[in-house]
Motif scaffolding. Structure first.
Motif, PDB file in Angstrom:
ATOM      1  N   THR A 248       0.832  -1.207   0.000  1.00  0.00           N
ATOM      2  CA  THR A 248       0.000   0.000   0.000  1.00  0.00           C
ATOM      3  C   THR A 248       0.862   1.251   0.000  1.00  0.00           C
ATOM      4  OG1 THR A 248      -1.673  -1.220   1.275  1.00  0.00           O
ATOM      5  CG2 THR A 248      -1.894   1.173   1.175  1.00  0.00           C
ATOM      6  N   VAL A 249       1.972   1.200   0.697  1.00  0.00           N
ATOM      7  CA  VAL A 249       2.889   2.343   0.709  1.00  0.00           C
ATOM      8  C   VAL A 249       3.388   2.635  -0.705  1.00  0.00           C
ATOM      9  CG1 VAL A 249       5.087   3.239   1.584  1.00  0.00           C
ATOM     10  CG2 VAL A 249       3.616   1.868   3.074  1.00  0.00           C
ATOM     11  N   ASN A 250       3.779   1.592  -1.421  1.00  0.00           N
ATOM     12  CA  ASN A 250       4.396   1.767  -2.733  1.00  0.00           C
ATOM     13  C   ASN A 250       3.434   2.313  -3.787  1.00  0.00           C
ATOM     14  OD1 ASN A 250       6.819   0.808  -1.736  1.00  0.00           O
ATOM     15  ND2 ASN A 250       6.378  -1.336  -2.313  1.00  0.00           N
TER      16      ASN A 250
ATOM     17  N   ILE B  72       9.121  10.394   2.094  1.00  0.00           N
ATOM     18  CA  ILE B  72      10.271   9.509   1.947  1.00  0.00           C
ATOM     19  C   ILE B  72      10.524   8.768   3.256  1.00  0.00           C
ATOM     20  CG2 ILE B  72      12.765   9.436   1.536  1.00  0.00           C
ATOM     21  CD1 ILE B  72      12.443  11.865  -0.246  1.00  0.00           C
ATOM     22  N   GLY B  73      10.759   7.478   3.144  1.00  0.00           N
ATOM     23  CA  GLY B  73      11.046   6.666   4.318  1.00  0.00           C
ATOM     24  C   GLY B  73       9.831   6.039   4.953  1.00  0.00           C
ATOM     25  N   SER B  74       8.636   6.272   4.404  1.00  0.00           N
ATOM     26  CA  SER B  74       7.427   5.692   4.997  1.00  0.00           C
ATOM     27  C   SER B  74       7.408   4.182   4.833  1.00  0.00           C
ATOM     28  CB  SER B  74       6.175   6.296   4.360  1.00  0.00           C
ATOM     29  OG  SER B  74       6.068   7.665   4.650  1.00  0.00           O
TER      30      SER B  74
ATOM     31  N   ILE C 251       1.943   6.741   9.508  1.00  0.00           N
ATOM     32  CA  ILE C 251       0.695   7.416   9.184  1.00  0.00           C
ATOM     33  C   ILE C 251       0.586   7.621   7.678  1.00  0.00           C
ATOM     34  CG2 ILE C 251      -0.661   9.523   9.500  1.00  0.00           C
ATOM     35  CD1 ILE C 251       0.680   9.878  12.210  1.00  0.00           C
ATOM     36  N   ARG C 252      -0.581   7.353   7.140  1.00  0.00           N
ATOM     37  CA  ARG C 252      -0.858   7.577   5.711  1.00  0.00           C
ATOM     38  C   ARG C 252      -1.527   8.938   5.562  1.00  0.00           C
ATOM     39  NH1 ARG C 252      -4.622   3.678   1.815  1.00  0.00           N
ATOM     40  NH2 ARG C 252      -4.655   5.074  -0.008  1.00  0.00           N
TER      41      ARG C 252
END
Length: 372
Positions: free
Chosen positions: A178-180, A186-188, A193-194
């Motif tokens: 989901t992050v990608n 940067i670095g999440s 937190i989204r």
């Protein structure tokens, strides 16, 4: 019944200045540069500076009914103009000028207050009273000299003084996939937190902050006192509270509220707090510390402010010579508090401009040092 509309002025901040200033400076010259003393033009003066003006209307009504019941009502409106604010114009850097504040700001404050009381003497040995008060007050910035480049959803104009400018949270990332596929700082990673990409540019940056209608200044404050007397004994209890206020309680480095550690994200499905103490140490200083509505808490509370019990000695014997009989008492302050968000409140004072003085309450939590 009273109705005293008025218009008053007060001095503006002295920082704007009305005279030109030259400040000591120096310049470097020569093949082997050495400093030569000189002067540089200081703040640009504002020769048209004037006082702030407040136009206030307060309609009030006081009544006493049935000899024991008292009632008071106030409806107020106050508009402040000519408030010193930074101008929105920008001058080229090569001019060496910095524009002074100007009397451009406008703020409207309005609200209602009422008090209700009951006091009764039953007989010579027993009497009691109950008093309550309630205040609702809101303010709004009517004009703030904001640059034209500020997006409409970030402007202070039309919002309360001190309103929060926050990133918009969409919960916590639960997995790397989901992050990608979403815009992220940067670095999440999973457990962070989204944030919402408000302007749709595919990035998470300062343009994704949104102005809210919420601030740390309470819109509602209330209180109640009750007590009585029986023969020589008397007792008084005082409650106070507030509502419609928000507080930002968020981590800032490795010193954090214990609740953030206890409720931190550890595995998929956790959603209370981000991975504050999970992973590399530097993750603690990452995007989870952005000011966002994820950390916005209801700052309402009810406090048992004071309890006092006393005894007044009689006038027998030598005590009849005294003008008033002696009294012994014991009291306790801030006996207990009930916070809506479960975080104990403290009581720093703050002025609610422009018409009323209030005491907003911010939460305080214990901290714990942890290493990842």
């Amino acid at each position: 019944m009273r109705s005293p509309p008025s218009s008053t002025s007060r001095p503006t901040s002295p920082q704007a200045g009305q005279i030109s200033q030259y400040l000591a400076a120096g310049y470097f010259y020569g093949a082997s540069p050495s400093q030569v003393p000189g002067f540089v033009l200081g703040p640009t003066p504002n020769v048209n500076i004037t006082w702030e003006t407040a136009t206030t209307t307060d309609l009030g009504l006081d009544m006493r009914l049935f000899r024991n019941l008292t009632f008071g009502l106030d409806v107020f409106r106050s508009k402040r103009t000519h408030i010193l604010v930074p101008p929105n114009e920008i001058v080229p850097l090569y001019t060496g000028l910095s524009l002074p504040d100007e009397n451009l700001g406008e703020v409207l404050n309005r609200g209602i207050e009422f008090q209700l009381g009951w006091r009764k003497t039953v007989n010579k040995d027993f009497s009691y009273f109950i008093n309550g008060n309630f205040t609702y007050a809101v303010n709004k910035v009517l004009f703030e000299a904001e640059p034209a480049s500020v997006p409409a959803y970030q402007r202070m104009t039309g919002h309360p003084i001190g309103s929060f400018l926050l990133y918009q949270s969409q919960g916590l990332y639960q997995d790397t996939a989901t992050v990608n596929k979403t815009p992220h700082p940067i670095g999440s990673g999973a457990g962070d937190i989204r944030y919402k990409d408000v302007n749709g540019d595919g990035q998470i940056n300062a343009l994704d902050k949104v102005r809210t209608n919420q601030s740390s200044t309470p819109q509602i404050m209330y209180g109640m006192s009750l007590g009585g007397r029986y023969k020589g004994f008397d007792a008084t209890i005082f409650f106070r509270g507030q509502a419609a206020a928000q507080a930002l309680l968020q981590p800032g480095g490795l010193n954090m509220a214990q609740q953030f550690f206890d409720g931190r994200w550890l595995r998929s499905g956790d959603s209370k707090y981000p991975r504050t103490f999970n992973g590399p140490t530097n993750a603690t200083y990452g995007s989870n510390t952005y000011q966002s509505n994820f950390w916005l808490l209801n700052d309402g509370f009810l406090r048992l402010k004071n309890v006092e019990i006393g005894y007044t000695f009689g006038r027998e014997g030598l005590l009849q010579k005294r003008r008033s009989p002696p009294r012994a008492s014991i009291s306790a302050g801030t006996v207990c508090s009930r916070s809506i968000n479960g975080v104990p409140p403290s009581i720093p004072s703050r002025r609610l401009p422009p018409h009323r003085v209030r005491c907003p309450v911010l939460p305080v939590a214990t901290t714990r040092n942890k290493e990842c």
